[in-house]
Design an enzyme around this catalytic site. Sequence first.
Site, PDB file in Angstrom:
ATOM      1  N   CYS A  45       0.852  -1.186   0.000  1.00  5.98           N
ATOM      2  CA  CYS A  45       0.000   0.000   0.000  1.00  5.98           C
ATOM      3  C   CYS A  45       0.892   1.242   0.000  1.00  5.98           C
ATOM      4  O   CYS A  45       2.071   1.176   0.342  1.00  5.98           O
ATOM      5  CB  CYS A  45      -0.884  -0.051   1.252  1.00  5.98           C
ATOM      6  SG  CYS A  45      -1.781   1.458   1.621  1.00  5.98           S
ATOM      7  N   THR A  47       0.902   3.512   2.084  1.00  9.76           N
ATOM      8  CA  THR A  47       1.368   3.754   3.445  1.00  9.76           C
ATOM      9  C   THR A  47       2.686   3.032   3.684  1.00  9.76           C
ATOM     10  O   THR A  47       3.593   3.570   4.333  1.00  9.76           O
ATOM     11  CB  THR A  47       0.314   3.285   4.465  1.00  9.76           C
ATOM     12  OG1 THR A  47      -0.927   3.920   4.174  1.00  9.76           O
ATOM     13  CG2 THR A  47       0.741   3.646   5.878  1.00  9.76           C
ATOM     14  N   HIS A  68       1.047  -4.293   5.880  1.00  7.52           N
ATOM     15  CA  HIS A  68      -0.159  -4.290   6.716  1.00  7.52           C
ATOM     16  C   HIS A  68      -1.398  -4.783   5.968  1.00  7.52           C
ATOM     17  O   HIS A  68      -2.492  -4.758   6.525  1.00  7.52           O
ATOM     18  CB  HIS A  68      -0.410  -2.890   7.279  1.00  7.52           C
ATOM     19  CG  HIS A  68      -0.725  -1.860   6.242  1.00  7.52           C
ATOM     20  ND1 HIS A  68       0.233  -1.324   5.410  1.00  7.52           N
ATOM     21  CD2 HIS A  68      -1.894  -1.274   5.890  1.00  7.52           C
ATOM     22  CE1 HIS A  68      -0.331  -0.457   4.600  1.00  7.52           C
ATOM     23  NE2 HIS A  68      -1.615  -0.404   4.855  1.00  7.52           N
ATOM     24  N   GLU A  69      -1.213  -5.225   4.733  1.00  8.74           N
ATOM     25  CA  GLU A  69      -2.346  -5.714   3.953  1.00  8.74           C
ATOM     26  C   GLU A  69      -2.057  -7.167   3.596  1.00  8.74           C
ATOM     27  O   GLU A  69      -1.135  -7.443   2.818  1.00  8.74           O
ATOM     28  CB  GLU A  69      -2.507  -4.857   2.686  1.00  8.74           C
ATOM     29  CG  GLU A  69      -3.884  -4.955   2.062  1.00  8.74           C
ATOM     30  CD  GLU A  69      -4.056  -3.946   0.931  1.00  8.74           C
ATOM     31  OE1 GLU A  69      -4.692  -2.914   1.157  1.00  8.74           O
ATOM     32  OE2 GLU A  69      -3.552  -4.202  -0.181  1.00  8.74           O
ATOM     33  N   CYS A 101     -13.034  -1.159  25.402  1.00  8.63           N
ATOM     34  CA  CYS A 101     -12.778   0.225  25.814  1.00  8.63           C
ATOM     35  C   CYS A 101     -13.947   1.143  25.454  1.00  8.63           C
ATOM     36  O   CYS A 101     -14.865   0.760  24.725  1.00  8.63           O
ATOM     37  CB  CYS A 101     -11.488   0.740  25.172  1.00  8.63           C
ATOM     38  SG  CYS A 101     -11.591   1.023  23.387  1.00  8.63           S
ATOM     39  N   CYS A 104     -14.392   1.521  21.643  1.00  8.10           N
ATOM     40  CA  CYS A 104     -14.988   0.370  20.962  1.00  8.10           C
ATOM     41  C   CYS A 104     -16.474   0.236  21.264  1.00  8.10           C
ATOM     42  O   CYS A 104     -17.252  -0.235  20.431  1.00  8.10           O
ATOM     43  CB  CYS A 104     -14.261  -0.919  21.357  1.00  8.10           C
ATOM     44  SG  CYS A 104     -12.615  -1.093  20.625  1.00  8.10           S
ATOM     45  N   CYS A 112      -9.858   2.524  18.641  1.00 14.66           N
ATOM     46  CA  CYS A 112      -9.725   1.737  19.862  1.00 14.66           C
ATOM     47  C   CYS A 112      -8.702   2.440  20.742  1.00 14.66           C
ATOM     48  O   CYS A 112      -7.713   2.981  20.248  1.00 14.66           O
ATOM     49  CB  CYS A 112      -9.263   0.318  19.531  1.00 14.66           C
ATOM     50  SG  CYS A 112      -8.913  -0.728  20.965  1.00 14.66           S
ATOM     51  N   CYS A 177      -6.828  -3.237   4.184  1.00 17.98           N
ATOM     52  CA  CYS A 177      -6.611  -1.794   4.076  1.00 17.98           C
ATOM     53  C   CYS A 177      -7.381  -1.168   2.925  1.00 17.98           C
ATOM     54  O   CYS A 177      -8.421  -0.571   3.121  1.00 17.98           O
ATOM     55  CB  CYS A 177      -5.119  -1.476   3.954  1.00 17.98           C
ATOM     56  SG  CYS A 177      -4.767   0.298   3.828  1.00 17.98           S
ATOM     57  N   ARG A 372      -2.670  -2.924  -6.863  1.00 21.08           N
ATOM     58  CA  ARG A 372      -2.191  -3.832  -5.843  1.00 21.08           C
ATOM     59  C   ARG A 372      -1.422  -4.958  -6.511  1.00 21.08           C
ATOM     60  O   ARG A 372      -1.946  -5.639  -7.394  1.00 21.08           O
ATOM     61  CB  ARG A 372      -3.337  -4.406  -5.021  1.00 21.08           C
ATOM     62  CG  ARG A 372      -3.903  -3.439  -3.988  1.00 21.08           C
ATOM     63  CD  ARG A 372      -2.871  -3.133  -2.929  1.00 21.08           C
ATOM     64  NE  ARG A 372      -3.392  -2.316  -1.852  1.00 21.08           N
ATOM     65  CZ  ARG A 372      -3.312  -0.989  -1.804  1.00 21.08           C
ATOM     66  NH1 ARG A 372      -2.753  -0.329  -2.815  1.00 21.08           N
ATOM     67  NH2 ARG A 372      -3.788  -0.321  -0.762  1.00 21.08           N
TER      68      ARG A 372
END
Length: 377
Positions: A45, A47, A68-69, A101, A104, A112, A177, A372
């Site tokens: 990504c 990011t 992260h994907e 929490c 959430c 979160c 993501c 991607r």
Amino acid sequence: MTGKVITCRAAVAWGPNQPLVMEEVLVDPPQKMEVRIKILFTSICHTDLTAWKGENEAQRVYPRIFGHEASGVVESVGEGVEDMKEGDHVVPIFNGECGDCVYCKSEKSNLCQRFRVNPFKSVMASDGKCRFSTKQGNPIFHFLNTSTFSEYTVLDSACVVKIDSQAPLKEMTLLSCGASTGLGAAWNTANVQAGSSVAVFGLGAVGLAVVEGARTRRASKIIGIDINPNKLLKGQTMGITDFLNPKDLRKAVHEKIREMTNGGVDYSFECAGNLEVIREAFLSTHDGWGLTVVLGIHPTPRTLPLHPMELFDGRRITGSVFGDFKGKTQLPHFAEECMRQEVKLDEFITHELPFSEINEAFQLLVGGKSLRCLLHL
């Protein structure tokens, strides 16, 4: 391998803008409320690209495993994890959901308190330590609660979503993501209405996911804006009705959009990570009710180019994190919608490569040639 250290391959970043290096790394077993998963697919990504470039000095923590994907299967779970077991199909999420929490429990937020997205966090929440290390025993730092550029990774259970075992993991990778961020921005953040008009600034994967979200909501006019003329054809495939290249215009983009839409669009989405584009997106919306949603990553400390009085004309502006999806609560249902082909996820996968060619995948993204690139581990 439950309870034991695993040796596997990972693409390690040793410094900004340096090619990632395939290394043998050690991956510790999951601790309390953690999950160790075997990554089967991962993708890159923007990011990841921004972090790899080291554009924000505070993020320059090395060595580090980005990514992260992804999608994969649970290898083992730590003490206290009850919603997942070995063999479950899962996707990691960078914006976690503990479920307990005050954030959430609120219907007004998908953040979160402990596990929200945090690009500066580089260790596990439970003990402040890394679960990755070199063969010499030196720590390798984490990234965005996930670190998926590794054959195995350890995540807080709040950052792992169990999905239907029949879901195609290749496509489900995008739920981590890009697809969730863009479609969610159209569905959840803006709540695009049928017959409305939309402008999407930046036709990368997130921007095209916004287009897909607007298309499924039956928007009547979807204007795609990008300086890359090659995005026209892909944009049309995904559902744009009009395409604008700012380089080809003799006037400001927002002026052209106002002409095309009798005063401005109902919704605009900034997916480029550019402050000047934010202003154009904001001014392209209709006086009285226009809404601008900011999705781009902005690493510089510069602030919004808006005068406060411009907000008194009825136009609004907001940001969207992970498409306002509550990951563990809502993503399984989103996955089911994708399985029913209500969303065209396969259109986002433009390239596929083996994990060992991850640096080539980065260059495809740098060159604007891929949406991607899916890496097979």
